[in-house]
Scaffold this active site. Structure first.
Site, PDB file in Angstrom:
ATOM      1  N   SER A 149     -16.890  98.689  32.936  1.00 43.34           N
ATOM      2  CA  SER A 149     -15.867  99.805  32.558  1.00 43.34           C
ATOM      3  C   SER A 149     -16.233 101.001  32.128  1.00 43.34           C
ATOM      4  O   SER A 149     -15.697 101.650  31.094  1.00 43.34           O
ATOM      5  CB  SER A 149     -14.559  99.364  31.501  1.00 43.34           C
ATOM      6  OG  SER A 149     -13.963  98.157  32.538  1.00 43.34           O
ATOM      7  N   HIS A 194     -25.140  89.315  39.791  1.00 50.23           N
ATOM      8  CA  HIS A 194     -24.211  89.930  39.319  1.00 50.23           C
ATOM      9  C   HIS A 194     -22.861  88.880  38.962  1.00 50.23           C
ATOM     10  O   HIS A 194     -22.833  87.812  39.733  1.00 50.23           O
ATOM     11  CB  HIS A 194     -23.434  90.833  40.507  1.00 50.23           C
ATOM     12  CG  HIS A 194     -22.512  91.790  40.067  1.00 50.23           C
ATOM     13  ND1 HIS A 194     -20.963  91.148  39.919  1.00 50.23           N
ATOM     14  CD2 HIS A 194     -22.275  93.042  39.458  1.00 50.23           C
ATOM     15  CE1 HIS A 194     -20.376  92.106  39.420  1.00 50.23           C
ATOM     16  NE2 HIS A 194     -21.187  93.419  39.105  1.00 50.23           N
ATOM     17  N   GLY A 210     -14.454  95.839  35.493  1.00 49.78           N
ATOM     18  CA  GLY A 210     -13.114  96.126  36.365  1.00 49.78           C
ATOM     19  C   GLY A 210     -11.856  95.857  35.304  1.00 49.78           C
ATOM     20  O   GLY A 210     -10.951  95.917  36.099  1.00 49.78           O
ATOM     21  N   LYS A 218     -20.196  97.626  45.415  1.00 52.65           N
ATOM     22  CA  LYS A 218     -19.397  96.291  45.722  1.00 52.65           C
ATOM     23  C   LYS A 218     -19.040  96.453  47.235  1.00 52.65           C
ATOM     24  O   LYS A 218     -19.770  97.107  47.950  1.00 52.65           O
ATOM     25  CB  LYS A 218     -18.293  96.032  44.862  1.00 52.65           C
ATOM     26  CG  LYS A 218     -18.638  96.323  43.277  1.00 52.65           C
ATOM     27  CD  LYS A 218     -17.806  95.714  42.470  1.00 52.65           C
ATOM     28  CE  LYS A 218     -18.319  95.799  41.013  1.00 52.65           C
ATOM     29  NZ  LYS A 218     -17.386  95.344  39.970  1.00 52.65           N
ATOM     30  N   GLU A 228     -19.846  88.688  39.810  1.00 55.59           N
ATOM     31  CA  GLU A 228     -19.080  88.261  40.729  1.00 55.59           C
ATOM     32  C   GLU A 228     -19.821  87.388  41.924  1.00 55.59           C
ATOM     33  O   GLU A 228     -19.219  86.374  42.569  1.00 55.59           O
ATOM     34  CB  GLU A 228     -18.536  89.565  41.761  1.00 55.59           C
ATOM     35  CG  GLU A 228     -17.552  90.333  40.854  1.00 55.59           C
ATOM     36  CD  GLU A 228     -17.503  91.813  40.863  1.00 55.59           C
ATOM     37  OE1 GLU A 228     -18.141  92.404  42.111  1.00 55.59           O
ATOM     38  OE2 GLU A 228     -17.029  92.646  40.140  1.00 55.59           O
ATOM     39  N   ASN A 247     -22.980 100.333  41.483  1.00 60.68           N
ATOM     40  CA  ASN A 247     -22.867  99.250  42.211  1.00 60.68           C
ATOM     41  C   ASN A 247     -21.413  99.462  43.002  1.00 60.68           C
ATOM     42  O   ASN A 247     -20.334  99.327  42.388  1.00 60.68           O
ATOM     43  CB  ASN A 247     -22.574  98.037  41.338  1.00 60.68           C
ATOM     44  CG  ASN A 247     -22.178  96.777  42.124  1.00 60.68           C
ATOM     45  OD1 ASN A 247     -22.096  96.829  43.317  1.00 60.68           O
ATOM     46  ND2 ASN A 247     -21.778  95.808  41.133  1.00 60.68           N
ATOM     47  N   GLU A 297     -23.793  92.721  31.209  1.00 63.46           N
ATOM     48  CA  GLU A 297     -22.159  93.173  31.600  1.00 63.46           C
ATOM     49  C   GLU A 297     -21.370  91.925  31.253  1.00 63.46           C
ATOM     50  O   GLU A 297     -21.327  90.985  31.896  1.00 63.46           O
ATOM     51  CB  GLU A 297     -22.317  93.265  33.443  1.00 63.46           C
ATOM     52  CG  GLU A 297     -23.370  94.067  33.925  1.00 63.46           C
ATOM     53  CD  GLU A 297     -22.785  94.701  35.297  1.00 63.46           C
ATOM     54  OE1 GLU A 297     -22.297  96.012  35.414  1.00 63.46           O
ATOM     55  OE2 GLU A 297     -22.711  93.843  36.126  1.00 63.46           O
TER      56      GLU A 297
HETATM   57  P1  PGA Z   1     -16.990  98.224  36.643  1.00 60.83           P
HETATM   58  O1  PGA Z   1     -17.936  97.323  37.268  1.00 60.83           O
HETATM   59  O2  PGA Z   1     -17.691  99.467  36.070  1.00 60.83           O
HETATM   60  O3  PGA Z   1     -15.711  98.557  37.748  1.00 60.83           O
HETATM   61  O4  PGA Z   1     -16.400  97.698  35.429  1.00 60.83           O
HETATM   62  C1  PGA Z   1     -19.304  97.203  36.783  1.00 60.83           C
HETATM   63  C2  PGA Z   1     -20.025  96.113  37.552  1.00 60.83           C
HETATM   64  O5  PGA Z   1     -19.624  95.117  38.215  1.00 60.83           O
HETATM   65  O6  PGA Z   1     -21.200  96.156  37.770  1.00 60.83           O
END
Ligand code: PGA
Length: 253
Positions: A215, A96, A174, A13, A98, A11, A168
């Site tokens: 992460s 997601h 993140g 983003k 976000e 992903n 997630e």
């Molecule tokens: P990350 O993000 O691996 O940077 O923690 C995962 C995601 O948001 O799908």
């Protein structure tokens, strides 16, 4: 390890220009093009989808979008429909955290998008996960179960094979603080999988891929993917570089 074919999805983003996307894909291809035992998906921003489609043509890398609208067309300035995406990619990330936290996505809009995506022939990767507050209040199972049930409301069992779930936990995204392999697996095996079996039947529910995201790095991927109900990963930060993303793909072998 299960018999389900693992998925490693990146992903990206809001990262990468078209030129950067091409370079990253070429770099990933150099390292993973022989790998057939893992389903590899990259999800660049909308504007890079065409370039991603060109770069991955005839390869083992599939392309996904990061979001979509549930309506087919109309006065929805700035939005993109499933029918527009289906020429460019096979997968679409839906719900997601976000999108939920910053752009008003709810279980109800997630459900509308899931139906619209399936109807158009796109394969949704539906994201679910609890916040830190919910986690600390001991609400993880209830929250995640609710998100899975509401997000998948009304989905026909014949569509189960076209659906992927990504667990997630919001506190792990993140932050560098991944869930423990056992902790993530407990949610995926004991909360998400039983709902999938209930909704779609024993066989179909057992065959669906449930990814872990939050992460994931080359250092922790193998241990996460070794769990019984972690069928691969949704990778954010570590998907932005070819070496780390490729290393995570190889950890799923
Ligand atoms: P990350 O993000 O691996 O940077 O923690 C995962 C995601 O948001 O799908």
């Amino acid at each position: 390890m299960s018999t389900r074919k693992p998925i490693v999805a990146g992903n990206w983003k809001m990262n990468k220009t078209i030129k950067e996307a091409r370079e990253l894909i070429q770099g990933i291809l150099r390292e993973v093009q022989q790998i057939d035992a893992v389903e590899i998906i990259i999800c660049p921003p909308y504007v890079c989808l065409e370039a991603a489609k060109q770069e991955t043509e005839g390869s083992n890398i599939k392309v996904g979008a990061q979001n979509m609208h549930w309506e087919a067309k109309g006065a929805f300035t700035g939005e993109i429909s499933a029918g527009m995406l289906v020429d460019l990619c096979q997968y679409v990330i839906i719900g997601h955290s976000e999108r939920r936290a910053m752009f008003g996505e709810t279980n109800e809009t997630v459900n509308k998008k899931i139906h619209a995506a399936l109807q158009a022939g796109l394969k949704p990767i539906m994201c679910v996960g609890e916040t830190l507050e919910e986690n600390q209040a001991g609400k993880t199972a209830a929250v995640v179960e609710g998100m899975v049930r509401e997000g998948l409301k009304g989905v026909d069992p014949t569509e189960a094979e076209n659906l992927v779930i990504a667990y997630e936990p919001v506190w792990a995204i993140g932050t560098g603080l991944a869930a423990t392999p056992e902790g993530a697996n407990a949610v995926q095996r004991d909360v998400i999988r039983p709902v999938l079996r209930e909704l779609f039947g024993e066989e179909k529910g057992n065959a669906m891929r449930i990814l872990y995201g939050g992460s994931v790095t080359p250092a922790n991927a193998a241990e996460l993917f070794a769990q019984s109900d972690i069928d691969g990963g949704l990778i954010g930060g570590a998907s932005l570089k070819s070496d780390s993303f490729s290393a995570i793909v190889k950890a799923a072998l």
